[in-house]
Design a protein around this motif. Structure first.
Motif, PDB file in Angstrom:
ATOM      1  N   LYS A   1       0.811  -1.215   0.000  1.00  0.00           N
ATOM      2  CA  LYS A   1       0.000   0.000   0.000  1.00  0.00           C
ATOM      3  C   LYS A   1       0.849   1.272   0.000  1.00  0.00           C
ATOM      4  O   LYS A   1       0.314   2.382   0.106  1.00  0.00           O
ATOM      5  CB  LYS A   1      -0.941  -0.007   1.217  1.00  0.00           C
ATOM      6  CG  LYS A   1      -1.998  -1.109   1.152  1.00  0.00           C
ATOM      7  CD  LYS A   1      -2.950  -1.016   2.329  1.00  0.00           C
ATOM      8  CE  LYS A   1      -4.029  -2.089   2.245  1.00  0.00           C
ATOM      9  NZ  LYS A   1      -4.977  -2.013   3.395  1.00  0.00           N
TER      10      LYS A   1
ATOM     11  N   GLN B   1      -1.201   6.622   0.145  1.00  0.00           N
ATOM     12  CA  GLN B   1      -1.874   7.395  -0.910  1.00  0.00           C
ATOM     13  C   GLN B   1      -3.080   8.099  -0.297  1.00  0.00           C
ATOM     14  O   GLN B   1      -4.183   7.581  -0.298  1.00  0.00           O
ATOM     15  CB  GLN B   1      -2.334   6.485  -2.053  1.00  0.00           C
ATOM     16  CG  GLN B   1      -1.223   5.804  -2.828  1.00  0.00           C
ATOM     17  CD  GLN B   1      -1.760   4.795  -3.829  1.00  0.00           C
ATOM     18  OE1 GLN B   1      -2.756   4.117  -3.581  1.00  0.00           O
ATOM     19  NE2 GLN B   1      -1.101   4.694  -4.966  1.00  0.00           N
ATOM     20  N   GLU B   2      -2.855   9.280   0.234  1.00  0.00           N
ATOM     21  CA  GLU B   2      -3.935  10.068   0.833  1.00  0.00           C
ATOM     22  C   GLU B   2      -4.590  10.888  -0.268  1.00  0.00           C
ATOM     23  O   GLU B   2      -4.367  12.091  -0.404  1.00  0.00           O
ATOM     24  CB  GLU B   2      -3.379  10.961   1.950  1.00  0.00           C
ATOM     25  CG  GLU B   2      -2.661  10.210   3.051  1.00  0.00           C
ATOM     26  CD  GLU B   2      -3.604   9.362   3.904  1.00  0.00           C
ATOM     27  OE1 GLU B   2      -4.795   9.711   3.993  1.00  0.00           O
ATOM     28  OE2 GLU B   2      -3.151   8.358   4.476  1.00  0.00           O
ATOM     29  N   LEU B   3      -5.416  10.217  -1.076  1.00  0.00           N
ATOM     30  CA  LEU B   3      -5.945  10.798  -2.303  1.00  0.00           C
ATOM     31  C   LEU B   3      -7.413  10.419  -2.500  1.00  0.00           C
ATOM     32  O   LEU B   3      -7.855   9.380  -1.995  1.00  0.00           O
ATOM     33  CB  LEU B   3      -5.145  10.293  -3.514  1.00  0.00           C
ATOM     34  CG  LEU B   3      -3.654  10.611  -3.578  1.00  0.00           C
ATOM     35  CD1 LEU B   3      -3.009   9.748  -4.654  1.00  0.00           C
ATOM     36  CD2 LEU B   3      -3.445  12.082  -3.879  1.00  0.00           C
TER      37      LEU B   3
ATOM     38  N   PRO C   1     -10.487   8.758  -4.630  1.00  0.00           N
ATOM     39  CA  PRO C   1     -10.438   7.475  -5.341  1.00  0.00           C
ATOM     40  C   PRO C   1      -9.974   7.553  -6.792  1.00  0.00           C
ATOM     41  O   PRO C   1      -9.206   6.699  -7.237  1.00  0.00           O
ATOM     42  CB  PRO C   1     -11.887   6.973  -5.249  1.00  0.00           C
ATOM     43  CG  PRO C   1     -12.408   7.585  -4.000  1.00  0.00           C
ATOM     44  CD  PRO C   1     -11.775   8.935  -3.910  1.00  0.00           C
TER      45      PRO C   1
ATOM     46  N   LYS D   1      -6.258   8.006  -6.773  1.00  0.00           N
ATOM     47  CA  LYS D   1      -5.612   6.783  -6.292  1.00  0.00           C
ATOM     48  C   LYS D   1      -5.532   5.757  -7.419  1.00  0.00           C
ATOM     49  O   LYS D   1      -4.511   5.068  -7.570  1.00  0.00           O
ATOM     50  CB  LYS D   1      -6.380   6.202  -5.109  1.00  0.00           C
ATOM     51  CG  LYS D   1      -5.713   4.961  -4.509  1.00  0.00           C
ATOM     52  CD  LYS D   1      -6.515   4.407  -3.364  1.00  0.00           C
ATOM     53  CE  LYS D   1      -5.793   3.220  -2.727  1.00  0.00           C
ATOM     54  NZ  LYS D   1      -5.481   2.140  -3.683  1.00  0.00           N
TER      55      LYS D   1
ATOM     56  N   ASP E   1      -2.157   4.047  -8.829  1.00  0.00           N
ATOM     57  CA  ASP E   1      -2.019   2.590  -8.902  1.00  0.00           C
ATOM     58  C   ASP E   1      -1.625   2.143 -10.312  1.00  0.00           C
ATOM     59  O   ASP E   1      -0.843   1.200 -10.481  1.00  0.00           O
ATOM     60  CB  ASP E   1      -3.327   1.912  -8.489  1.00  0.00           C
ATOM     61  CG  ASP E   1      -3.592   2.005  -6.991  1.00  0.00           C
ATOM     62  OD1 ASP E   1      -2.633   2.274  -6.243  1.00  0.00           O
ATOM     63  OD2 ASP E   1      -4.756   1.826  -6.590  1.00  0.00           O
TER      64      ASP E   1
ATOM     65  N   PRO F   1       2.540  10.746  -3.181  1.00  0.00           N
ATOM     66  CA  PRO F   1       1.854   9.464  -2.953  1.00  0.00           C
ATOM     67  C   PRO F   1       2.612   8.307  -3.589  1.00  0.00           C
ATOM     68  O   PRO F   1       3.393   8.494  -4.519  1.00  0.00           O
ATOM     69  CB  PRO F   1       0.501   9.680  -3.640  1.00  0.00           C
ATOM     70  CG  PRO F   1       0.780  10.701  -4.708  1.00  0.00           C
ATOM     71  CD  PRO F   1       1.817  11.614  -4.138  1.00  0.00           C
TER      72      PRO F   1
ATOM     73  N   GLY G   1      -0.653  14.241  -0.597  1.00  0.00           N
ATOM     74  CA  GLY G   1      -1.018  12.856  -0.844  1.00  0.00           C
ATOM     75  C   GLY G   1      -0.235  11.807  -0.089  1.00  0.00           C
ATOM     76  O   GLY G   1      -0.344  10.620  -0.404  1.00  0.00           O
TER      77      GLY G   1
END
Length: 408
Positions: A21, A30-32, A34, A37, A41, A210, A297
């Motif tokens: 993660k 990843q403080e983002l 969706p 994110k 990813d 992130p 992030g």
């Protein structure tokens, strides 16, 4: 010499971090929202796949050798050693790389990844301009448009790098908001990136942001540590006692630290900017005086107000004035595997001039912070101690600013 009071633990090899993660212990992630994110990813998946291919590895290796000029040498600074009267000074000469700093190591990797992913534009932030020049260079090489966001204050301070970016074909965006420095350049670049993340690639300039960027930039910069881990014993017959590097976001430090992470006898030391003092907005010593928080992030140590918003920061070195730091550094601090100290502007300028006039090497102001700490501690460390300093960049960009500052 001040040292950490926390118990040192053996750290797993850097390839084992972060977790799936994107966390280094409690830091990173990843403080983002969706949708962003999902984009991160996608970048992580593409990176993890492409980095394992022989074609990608061979192309990057070839560029490091024949384009960048790697391996960069290690140099013993005998006159500076004699002048300081203690520990022996050795420099990993990242200033000799094409574009003049360590930033080209990850810039090439990110530009190649963006091309592999079919992106149509690369967006980047820059503080001192070294990341901006490196990304403009890499994008020119691979044939991708490049847009660089830079604070208006830094544009004035680092004018030589501004000129280089324009010559290389990059579009320069002057950021007039906030303190008009690195943090604001990151904000501006990210705002542009989220307009079309499917087609744009945000090439972060340090081991921040992130997941996967802290991992990815570290991996590209690990070439510095891998080379140094082979070169230093070949040169001296043993490992260094200390490995020292400046820390803003922390990419050059993480690059050289990674080569010695599991060598318990080697002390890892990061040097932050204490600037004009400890008042709010007068320094950027995040790990020394900050506390865990979240921005841009990711979760890491951060200089922040009572509401969790980032504090204004300052450093004479534009590449160090960032209110957070790479999450891997935060984890190393908590583990006690690395220690972090702060150096003020006056000591930085003295180191800048001493190295220039004693060794004929003009260092970047960022790198001069690391040099200043070793100069201060040299006599306490003693003549049998060998210190390897990452000379992360050259000071061409800073020469006019320093001359004006010192009245030369």
């Amino acid at each position: 010499m001040t040292s950490t009071t926390k118990k040192t633990q053996k750290l797993p090899s850097e390839e084992m971090l972060p977790d799936a993660k994107g966390y280094f212990g409690p830091y990173g992630g990843q403080e983002l929202p969706p949708h962003l994110k999902a984009i991160m990813d996608e970048i992580a998946d593409a990176y993890l796949k492409v980095r394992e291919t022989a074609a990608y590895q061979n192309e990057l290796k070839d560029l490091y050798q024949h384009y960048v000029g790697r391996p960069s040498p290690i140099y013993y600074a005998s006159r500076l050693t004699e002048a300081c009267g203690g520990a022996k000074f050795y420099f990993k000469r990242e200033d000799l790389n094409h574009t003049g700093a360590h930033k080209i190591n990850h810039a090439l990797g990110e530009a190649l990844l963006a091309k592999h992913m079919g992106k149509t534009k690369v967006i980047a932030e820059t503080g001192a301009g070294q990341h901006g020049v490196a990304m403009a260079t890499a994008c020119a090489l691979v044939g991708l448009p490049c847009e660089i966001h830079m604070g208006a204050v830094d544009i004035v301070k680092e004018h030589p790098n501004v000129t280089k970016m324009k010559i290389l074909g990059a579009k320069l965006i002057a950021v007039e908001s906030g303190t008009k420095t690195l943090k604001d350049a990151v904000d501006s670049a990210f705002e542009e990136y989220v307009k079309d993340p499917d087609n744009f690639f945000y090439a972060i300039g340090s081991v921040v942001g992130p997941h996967p960027f802290p991992m990815m930039v570290r991996d590209f910069q690990s070439i510095v540590g891998k080379e140094a881990r082979e070169q230093f014993p070949a040169m001296t017959g043993e490992l260094p006692d200390y490995v020292v590097a400046c820390v803003g976001g922390g990419s050059n430090a993480m690059g050289i630290f990674s080569g010695f992470m599991d060598d318990a006898s080697v002390k890892l030391v990061g040097i932050e900017p204490c600037g004009r003092g400890l008042g709010k907005g007068d320094h950027a010593a995040t790990l020394t005086y900050g506390k865990p928080g979240t921005m841009h992030g990711f979760h890491s140590y951060m200089l922040q107000d009572d509401t969790g918003e980032p504090d204004p920061v300052y450093s004479i070195a534009s590449g160090l004035d960032y209110p957070s730091v790479g999450p891997h550094h935060s984890y190393l601090k908590d583990l006690g595997r690395a220690e972090y100290h702060a150096i003020d502007d006056t000591a930085c300028l003295d180191a800048f001039m001493k190295l220039s006039q004693l060794e004929g090497i003009i260092p970047a102001l960022e790198s001069a912070h690391a040099i200043a700490w070793v100069m201060r501690e040299a006599k306490n460390l003693g003549p049998d101690v060998k210190v390897l300093i990452n000379l992360s960049g050259r000071g061409d960009k800073d020469a006019d600013f320093v001359a004006e500052k010192l009245g030369l």
